[in-house]
Design a protein around this motif. Structure first.
Motif, PDB file in Angstrom:
ATOM      1  N   ARG A  56       1.052  -1.078  -0.071  1.00 40.67           N
ATOM      2  CA  ARG A  56      -0.016  -0.112   0.043  1.00 40.67           C
ATOM      3  C   ARG A  56       0.894   1.274  -0.046  1.00 40.67           C
ATOM      4  NH1 ARG A  56      -5.219  -1.289   1.172  1.00 40.67           N
ATOM      5  NH2 ARG A  56      -5.580   0.676   2.178  1.00 40.67           N
ATOM      6  N   ARG A  78      -2.059  -1.066  -3.876  1.00 41.08           N
ATOM      7  CA  ARG A  78      -2.889   0.307  -3.759  1.00 41.08           C
ATOM      8  C   ARG A  78      -1.869   1.450  -3.739  1.00 41.08           C
ATOM      9  NH1 ARG A  78      -7.127   3.281  -2.686  1.00 41.08           N
ATOM     10  NH2 ARG A  78      -7.313   4.668  -0.881  1.00 41.08           N
ATOM     11  N   VAL A  80      -1.964   5.488  -3.507  1.00 36.36           N
ATOM     12  CA  VAL A  80      -2.747   6.878  -3.298  1.00 36.36           C
ATOM     13  C   VAL A  80      -1.539   8.044  -3.763  1.00 36.36           C
ATOM     14  CG1 VAL A  80      -3.665   8.654  -2.006  1.00 36.36           C
ATOM     15  CG2 VAL A  80      -4.094   6.145  -1.677  1.00 36.36           C
ATOM     16  N   ARG A  93      -5.180  11.826 -13.236  1.00 25.60           N
ATOM     17  CA  ARG A  93      -6.521  11.200 -13.379  1.00 25.60           C
ATOM     18  C   ARG A  93      -6.708  10.634 -14.781  1.00 25.60           C
ATOM     19  NH1 ARG A  93      -9.063  15.045  -9.689  1.00 25.60           N
ATOM     20  NH2 ARG A  93      -9.220  14.068  -7.691  1.00 25.60           N
ATOM     21  N   VAL A  96      -4.102   7.618 -15.140  1.00 23.96           N
ATOM     22  CA  VAL A  96      -4.748   6.515 -14.460  1.00 23.96           C
ATOM     23  C   VAL A  96      -5.792   5.665 -15.425  1.00 23.96           C
ATOM     24  CG1 VAL A  96      -6.036   5.719 -12.306  1.00 23.96           C
ATOM     25  CG2 VAL A  96      -4.120   7.438 -12.118  1.00 23.96           C
ATOM     26  N   GLU A 102      -6.759   0.554 -11.904  1.00 26.45           N
ATOM     27  CA  GLU A 102      -7.795   0.358 -10.890  1.00 26.45           C
ATOM     28  C   GLU A 102      -7.014   0.611  -9.430  1.00 26.45           C
ATOM     29  OE1 GLU A 102     -10.272  -2.761 -11.836  1.00 26.45           O
ATOM     30  OE2 GLU A 102     -10.718  -1.942 -13.688  1.00 26.45           O
ATOM     31  N   GLN A 103      -5.802   0.244  -9.021  1.00 20.10           N
ATOM     32  CA  GLN A 103      -5.468   0.177  -7.972  1.00 20.10           C
ATOM     33  C   GLN A 103      -4.850   1.710  -7.631  1.00 20.10           C
ATOM     34  OE1 GLN A 103      -3.839  -0.577 -10.652  1.00 20.10           O
ATOM     35  NE2 GLN A 103      -1.464  -1.279 -10.438  1.00 20.10           N
ATOM     36  N   MET A 104      -5.056   2.592  -8.516  1.00 20.13           N
ATOM     37  CA  MET A 104      -4.500   3.879  -8.158  1.00 20.13           C
ATOM     38  C   MET A 104      -5.685   4.881  -7.846  1.00 20.13           C
ATOM     39  SD  MET A 104      -1.417   4.620 -10.852  1.00 20.13           S
ATOM     40  CE  MET A 104      -0.814   6.027  -9.895  1.00 20.13           C
ATOM     41  N   GLU A 105      -5.448   5.851  -6.904  1.00 19.14           N
ATOM     42  CA  GLU A 105      -6.401   6.725  -6.768  1.00 19.14           C
ATOM     43  C   GLU A 105      -5.749   8.240  -6.501  1.00 19.14           C
ATOM     44  OE1 GLU A 105      -8.772   8.248  -2.558  1.00 19.14           O
ATOM     45  OE2 GLU A 105      -8.303   6.215  -2.591  1.00 19.14           O
ATOM     46  N   GLN A 107      -5.707  12.181  -5.440  1.00 20.97           N
ATOM     47  CA  GLN A 107      -6.361  13.060  -4.252  1.00 20.97           C
ATOM     48  C   GLN A 107      -5.819  14.383  -4.848  1.00 20.97           C
ATOM     49  OE1 GLN A 107      -8.216  12.780  -1.485  1.00 20.97           O
ATOM     50  NE2 GLN A 107      -8.635  10.832  -1.724  1.00 20.97           N
TER      51      GLN A 107
END
Length: 191
Positions: A56, A78, A80, A93, A96, A102-105, A107
């Motif tokens: 993570r 994951r 972030v 974004r 991505v 899909e494992q990336m977010e 912010q």
């Protein structure tokens, strides 16, 4: 990831290894944007390969997202990615989505604010803040909050090579260091 502009930004960022190996991502023009050089990333991710699958990760001052994309490409569960510049966050974004990562977010917010409110624990944190703003010291202090770093976590610190290394909290152990041009990278183990 902002400071003195590096050759090649804007332009393209090459993912060095893993699922998206050799894939080139566009890097937008932004004042001071300085993606971590290929040589430094290759060295860093060679060090991290044994602990990266399933990890993570947090790329706190993402900029181009070079460190976060490389971690995701190499098997992090994951990632972030935090970037305060709304235009850069929107670009991240888009990348991505283009990769289907899909494992990336992403912010779109201030990195220190994110750390102060985060309820998630991480195995690996990348700290490559804008240079000469004191953000590295502040981010390290925020990371001392219980629960943000899981036992045995690693933190990668990147700063200008002509600056003093930040003081590390008690118990944090320097595992490796690398220097390339104006970049100093330090990998730290957290107890």
């Amino acid at each position: 990831m902002r400071g003195a502009p590096r050759r090649g930004a804007p332009g393209r960022l090459r993912i060095i290894g893993g699922q998206w190996r050799s894939r080139r991502l566009p890097v937008p023009h932004a004042p001071g944007l300085r993606p971590t050089p290929d040589r430094v990333r290759e060295t860093l991710f060679n060090w991290l390969q044994p602990v990266l699958p399933g990890a993570r990760c947090l790329d706190l001052f993402a900029g181009s997202g070079a460190l976060g994309f490389e971690a995701a490409s190499r098997g992090a569960a994951r990632v972030v990615v935090v970037e305060r510049d709304p235009r850069l966050a929107a670009h991240l974004r888009e990348q991505v989505a283009a990769l289907g990562a899909e494992q990336m977010e992403v912010q779109a917010r201030d990195g220190l604010g994110y750390l102060r409110q985060c309820e998630e624990g991480f195995d690996l944190v990348f700290l490559d803040p804008p240079y000469r703003q004191g953000l590295l010291v502040d981010a390290i202090e925020c990371l001392e909050r219980p629960g943000l770093l899981r036992p045995g976590a690693r933190v990668y610190l990147e700063h200008e090579s002509d600056a003093s290394a930040p003081k590390l909290p008690e118990g944090w152990e320097v595992l490796r260091e690398t220097r390339a041009g104006d970049v100093m990278g330090v990998l730290v183990l957290i107890p």
